[in-house]
Scaffold this motif. Structure first.
Motif, PDB file in Angstrom:
ATOM      1  N   ALA A   1       0.841  -1.206   0.000  1.00  0.00           N
ATOM      2  CA  ALA A   1       0.000   0.000   0.000  1.00  0.00           C
ATOM      3  C   ALA A   1       0.874   1.252   0.000  1.00  0.00           C
ATOM      4  O   ALA A   1       1.957   1.267   0.575  1.00  0.00           O
ATOM      5  CB  ALA A   1      -0.909  -0.005   1.231  1.00  0.00           C
ATOM      6  N   HIS A   2       0.387   2.296  -0.679  1.00  0.00           N
ATOM      7  CA  HIS A   2       1.096   3.585  -0.767  1.00  0.00           C
ATOM      8  C   HIS A   2       2.469   3.415  -1.410  1.00  0.00           C
ATOM      9  O   HIS A   2       3.447   4.043  -1.005  1.00  0.00           O
ATOM     10  CB  HIS A   2       1.228   4.229   0.612  1.00  0.00           C
ATOM     11  CG  HIS A   2      -0.059   4.311   1.383  1.00  0.00           C
ATOM     12  ND1 HIS A   2      -1.113   5.113   0.983  1.00  0.00           N
ATOM     13  CD2 HIS A   2      -0.458   3.679   2.509  1.00  0.00           C
ATOM     14  CE1 HIS A   2      -2.106   4.977   1.841  1.00  0.00           C
ATOM     15  NE2 HIS A   2      -1.739   4.104   2.774  1.00  0.00           N
ATOM     16  N   LEU A   3       2.532   2.551  -2.424  1.00  0.00           N
ATOM     17  CA  LEU A   3       3.806   2.246  -3.075  1.00  0.00           C
ATOM     18  C   LEU A   3       4.483   3.512  -3.598  1.00  0.00           C
ATOM     19  O   LEU A   3       5.692   3.709  -3.396  1.00  0.00           O
ATOM     20  CB  LEU A   3       3.575   1.259  -4.217  1.00  0.00           C
ATOM     21  CG  LEU A   3       4.827   0.848  -5.004  1.00  0.00           C
ATOM     22  CD1 LEU A   3       5.773   0.045  -4.117  1.00  0.00           C
ATOM     23  CD2 LEU A   3       4.436   0.031  -6.241  1.00  0.00           C
ATOM     24  N   GLN A   4       3.737   4.363  -4.266  1.00  0.00           N
ATOM     25  CA  GLN A   4       4.333   5.580  -4.837  1.00  0.00           C
ATOM     26  C   GLN A   4       4.945   6.451  -3.753  1.00  0.00           C
ATOM     27  O   GLN A   4       6.074   6.938  -3.891  1.00  0.00           O
ATOM     28  CB  GLN A   4       3.277   6.367  -5.609  1.00  0.00           C
ATOM     29  CG  GLN A   4       3.816   7.676  -6.193  1.00  0.00           C
ATOM     30  CD  GLN A   4       2.768   8.434  -7.009  1.00  0.00           C
ATOM     31  OE1 GLN A   4       1.674   7.933  -7.246  1.00  0.00           O
ATOM     32  NE2 GLN A   4       3.114   9.626  -7.459  1.00  0.00           N
ATOM     33  N   GLU A   5       4.205   6.648  -2.670  1.00  0.00           N
ATOM     34  CA  GLU A   5       4.710   7.504  -1.597  1.00  0.00           C
ATOM     35  C   GLU A   5       5.966   6.912  -0.958  1.00  0.00           C
ATOM     36  O   GLU A   5       6.903   7.646  -0.604  1.00  0.00           O
ATOM     37  CB  GLU A   5       3.632   7.700  -0.533  1.00  0.00           C
ATOM     38  CG  GLU A   5       2.433   8.542  -0.973  1.00  0.00           C
ATOM     39  CD  GLU A   5       1.409   7.755  -1.779  1.00  0.00           C
ATOM     40  OE1 GLU A   5       0.389   8.348  -2.198  1.00  0.00           O
ATOM     41  OE2 GLU A   5       1.621   6.544  -2.009  1.00  0.00           O
ATOM     42  N   ILE A   6       6.001   5.587  -0.820  1.00  0.00           N
ATOM     43  CA  ILE A   6       7.167   4.930  -0.223  1.00  0.00           C
ATOM     44  C   ILE A   6       8.391   5.096  -1.117  1.00  0.00           C
ATOM     45  O   ILE A   6       9.479   5.463  -0.652  1.00  0.00           O
ATOM     46  CB  ILE A   6       6.876   3.440   0.030  1.00  0.00           C
ATOM     47  CG1 ILE A   6       5.832   3.279   1.137  1.00  0.00           C
ATOM     48  CG2 ILE A   6       8.155   2.695   0.401  1.00  0.00           C
ATOM     49  CD1 ILE A   6       5.346   1.850   1.312  1.00  0.00           C
TER      50      ILE A   6
END
Length: 307
Positions: free
Chosen positions: A59-64
């Motif tokens: 989850a939240h791959l882009q933000e990570i």
């Protein structure tokens, strides 16, 4: 004989039947609408059936990825401040989004590898096999050495997963293939490519930390180190591979530097014009092991000769 008018009771019964029929029709319409709506949402967490045995996209791959990238180029390695983190994310996403998770090719990741790769200081590359935790604990206290996960490509992707889906939004959050399910999954292909880049950047004497306490051999031809990294060391830049053969402090000592798998590694390297040296229980690394078992007899030794 003319028909008689329906009684009030009959009329009420007909009204009840009509109402129930309307409710049933409405219920069917609602179910159909929800099914259509959900079909457009496939790919979001919890909406797809598990097709694979591995965990789904983090989850939240882009933000990570963006957060790790910016932290790396500003705090970990400011010399790389010119790297474009948004472009790195775009190239990573383009490599797998809307694609079958067993159809990823090297070409899909090549633009990302070209953009995010960087040099590693000579004599400072540290490879590992079945010693992941110990190798990373060591580089955290000794910043002179770099594992793949200490490079930008490894840092942004360490410990997360991702894969594509043919359904909107093109990402499967429910399940992704394990490495054993297909050889060309997004994550396995990424790490094979990143390992190839990391090995190609090595120069001088390089280190590899191997596990001498496992039964099937410290060096394995089918490991990432054996099948990718060793074969991509450049003999024109790398002169020696120095093995640190570590045994678990309270475990068995299944192999020594004279063991069969180390001899196999030596043969592979010598065929590529690279020499091999081997040290068992390299003391600086062993002291890291001792941090969790300071009372063990091995940790109380005070050797007077350096390794």
């Amino acid at each position: 004989m003319p028909c008689q008018n329906s009684s009030p009771r009959t009329r009420r019964l007909r009204l009840i039947v009509a109402g129930v029929t309307v409710l049933v029709i409405l219920a069917v319409v609602v179910v159909v609408v929800l099914a259509v709506w959900n079909s457009g949402r496939k790919g979001t967490p919890g909406t797809e059936p598990a097709l694979w045995k591995g965990k789904g996209t983090t989850a939240h791959l882009q933000e990570i990825v963006l957060g790790r990238c910016y932290n790396y180029i500003t705090a970990v390695n400011p010399e790389l401040s010119g790297k474009d983190c948004h472009k790195i994310w775009e190239l990573l996403q383009a490599a797998f989004i809307y694609k079958h998770p067993c159809s990823i090719r090297e070409e899909d990741y090549q633009p990302l590898m070209d953009l995010a790769s960087h040099s590693i200081p000579c004599n400072k590359s540290l490879f590992w096999s079945k010693t992941q935790n110990l190798a990373h604990r060591y580089t955290k206290v000794n910043h002179d050495f770099f594992t793949l996960e200490d490079s930008l490509l490894g840092y942004v992707a360490d410990g997360i997963s991702w894969c594509g889906s043919s359904n909107h939004p093109g990402i499967d959050y429910n399940s992704c293939p394990r490495w054993t399910e297909c050889e060309s999954s997004p994550v396995s292909m990424y790490w094979k490519m990143a390992s190839k880049v990391f090995a190609g950047a090595a120069c001088g004497t390089v280190q590899v930390m191997l596990n001498g306490s496992i039964e099937n051999g410290a060096f394995r031809n089918n490991s990432i180190f054996g099948s990718v990294e060793v074969l991509n060391l450049d003999p024109d830049k790398v002169s020696t591979v120095q093995v640190w053969l570590m045994h678990d402090i309270e475990g068995t000592q299944s192999e020594s530097c004279a063991g069969p798998s180390i001899k196999t590694l030596k043969s592979v390297l010598e065929n590529r014009k690279i020499s091999l040296t081997c040290k068992e229980n390299y003391r600086p690394v062993q002291l890291v092991q001792c941090a969790s078992k300071p009372d063990h007899a091995t940790c109380k030794l005070c050797p007077y000769t350096s390794q």
